[in-house]
Design an enzyme around this catalytic site. Structure first.
Site, short mmCIF file in Angstrom:
data_model
loop_
_atom_site.label_atom_id
_atom_site.label_comp_id
_atom_site.label_asym_id
_atom_site.label_seq_id
_atom_site.Cartn_x
_atom_site.Cartn_y
_atom_site.Cartn_z
N ARG A 162 0.86 -1.17 0.00
CA ARG A 162 0.00 0.00 0.00
C ARG A 162 0.91 1.23 0.00
O ARG A 162 2.03 1.19 0.49
CB ARG A 162 -0.90 0.03 1.23
CG ARG A 162 -1.88 -1.14 1.33
CD ARG A 162 -2.72 -1.02 2.60
NE ARG A 162 -3.70 -2.10 2.73
CZ ARG A 162 -3.48 -3.24 3.36
NH1 ARG A 162 -2.30 -3.46 3.93
NH2 ARG A 162 -4.41 -4.16 3.44
N LYS A 190 -1.89 -2.12 7.46
CA LYS A 190 -3.22 -1.66 7.84
C LYS A 190 -3.79 -2.54 8.94
O LYS A 190 -3.65 -3.77 8.91
CB LYS A 190 -4.12 -1.70 6.61
CG LYS A 190 -5.49 -1.07 6.81
CD LYS A 190 -6.25 -1.06 5.50
CE LYS A 190 -7.61 -0.39 5.65
NZ LYS A 190 -8.35 -0.39 4.36
N HIS A 261 -2.54 2.37 -6.12
CA HIS A 261 -3.44 1.23 -5.88
C HIS A 261 -3.66 0.43 -7.16
O HIS A 261 -3.90 -0.79 -7.09
CB HIS A 261 -4.77 1.71 -5.31
CG HIS A 261 -5.35 0.76 -4.30
ND1 HIS A 261 -4.78 0.53 -3.07
CD2 HIS A 261 -6.43 -0.05 -4.36
CE1 HIS A 261 -5.49 -0.37 -2.40
NE2 HIS A 261 -6.49 -0.74 -3.17
N ARG A 264 -0.96 -1.95 -7.19
CA ARG A 264 -1.26 -3.03 -6.24
C ARG A 264 -2.22 -4.04 -6.88
O ARG A 264 -2.06 -5.25 -6.74
CB ARG A 264 -1.85 -2.42 -4.98
CG ARG A 264 -2.16 -3.41 -3.84
CD ARG A 264 -2.44 -2.61 -2.58
NE ARG A 264 -3.29 -3.30 -1.63
CZ ARG A 264 -2.85 -4.13 -0.68
NH1 ARG A 264 -1.56 -4.38 -0.58
NH2 ARG A 264 -3.68 -4.69 0.18
N HIS A 287 -4.69 -8.68 3.38
CA HIS A 287 -6.12 -8.53 3.59
C HIS A 287 -6.55 -9.34 4.81
O HIS A 287 -6.18 -10.50 4.95
CB HIS A 287 -6.91 -9.04 2.38
CG HIS A 287 -6.84 -8.13 1.20
ND1 HIS A 287 -7.14 -8.54 -0.09
CD2 HIS A 287 -6.52 -6.81 1.11
CE1 HIS A 287 -7.00 -7.52 -0.92
NE2 HIS A 287 -6.64 -6.46 -0.22
N TYR A 296 -10.84 -9.87 -7.13
CA TYR A 296 -10.02 -10.19 -8.29
C TYR A 296 -10.48 -11.44 -9.03
O TYR A 296 -10.04 -11.69 -10.15
CB TYR A 296 -8.56 -10.40 -7.88
CG TYR A 296 -7.95 -9.20 -7.19
CD1 TYR A 296 -7.59 -8.06 -7.91
CD2 TYR A 296 -7.72 -9.20 -5.82
CE1 TYR A 296 -7.04 -6.96 -7.29
CE2 TYR A 296 -7.16 -8.10 -5.18
CZ TYR A 296 -6.83 -6.99 -5.92
OH TYR A 296 -6.28 -5.90 -5.31
#
Length: 319
Positions: A162, A190, A261, A264, A287, A296
């Site tokens: 990120r 995150k 992003h 990414r 995640h 995806y």
């Protein structure tokens, strides 16, 4: 549950403390919540609701606030907020209402704050490998800025970082030994989740070239702003990297607006196209929930369908 005699706007500082101490949210998340809730305070003021108490908040107030975000509030460049951006402000309001519930303060349930549907939400933008190569060739690597920017894009594509995670990297975290092998680095991303990221030999080669030009400074940050020579902290900002990558995308004539992003997404879709399973990609991206990674799958399913149509012999048999 009890009715608080303190207006909603006066609860925001306590909510931010709660985010830090009890929820353990990152500084960036707290700063964003404060920024989003400042707009709530602005709406309260403009609608003469500054004294509105938590238990007095109604669905009609929420609807009025949604209209304010959609039609009246303007960005710095005078534009309306995109639906996806409106969601951030409403998510902050939801979090505030959850805080009231956790504190036994009577208020509207957070599920009463509906998020506007965004038609673009499920549209994941990514680059093909050919487009990625064009993008990487845009910076002038004979300049300090160009070499730095090429290295940044190589690192983003190699690691799936990120942008905030990339900006936070320090130069002493990177080892230049054995650059012909994959370099592993443990980071905290995150949600304070720790994961391992991997730098390819190619990314490490560019980092080596970049670091060899950093012999005259002692800055802690891995990526620095060369023009800010008078500051003690020259760490490159998220905004400046976003603007640079967007500019290189335009220079390359790419059909999408390129952001960190998007790189990414490109990293993730490339892994899946090479046969990497979804759980592994989830780990690579950091995640928390596999459902986030599943955005995806429709891309890879579409690609598999095209491959089947092109190569499966049964498609060419006579009916």
């Amino acid at each position: 549950m009890y009715n608080s005699d303190k207006p909603i706007k006066n609860h925001i500082s306590g909510f931010l403390d709660y985010c830090e101490v009890e929820k353990g949210l990152s500084n960036n998340t707290q700063v964003n919540y404060q920024r989003y809730l400042n707009i709530l305070k602005k709406w309260l003021k403009e609608t003469n609701n500054e004294g509105l108490l938590p238990h007095q908040l109604t669905p009609e107030h929420v609807w009025d606030y949604r209209l304010f975000l959609a039609r009246k509030y303007k960005t710095k460049n005078g534009k309306n907020l995109a639906k996806s951006t409106q969601n951030y402000y409403l998510v902050a309001l939801r979090a505030l209402l959850d805080y009231f519930s956790d504190r036994d303060i009577t208020s509207l349930p957070s599920n009463k704050v509906k998020l506007p549907k965004d038609a673009k939400k499920d549209s994941v933008k990514f680059l093909t490998l050919e487009q990625m190569q064009k993008l990487l060739e845009m910076p002038d690597i004979n300049t300090e800025n160009g070499l730095r920017d090429r290295t940044i894009m190589e690192v983003l594509f190699s690691t799936g970082l990120r942008i905030a995670e990339l900006v936070a990297l320090n130069r002493d975290q990177i080892s230049m030994k054995n650059t012909d092998d994959v370099f592993e680095l443990s980071i905290t991303g995150k949600g304070s989740r720790t994961r391992t990221i991997f730098f390819s030999p190619r990314a490490m080669d560019w980092l080596k070239k970049y670091m060899e030009k950093r012999t005259l400074d002692t800055d802690k940050a891995l990526f620095i702003n060369y023009s800010n020579s008078t500051s003690d902290d020259r760490r490159l900002s998220v905004r400046s990297i976003q603007e640079s990558i967007k500019r290189y995308g335009i220079m390359a004539g790419l059909p999408v607006e390129v952001t960190p992003h998007v790189l990414r997404h490109t990293y993730a879709t490339d892994l899946l196209a090479q046969g990497v399973d979804l759980r592994s990609v989830q780990e690579f991206l950091g995640h928390k929930n596999i459902a986030t990674t599943q955005i995806y799958t429709h891309l890879t399913n579409k690609r598999l369908k095209e491959i089947h149509k092109k190569f499966h012999g049964g498609n060419s048999l006579e009916k």
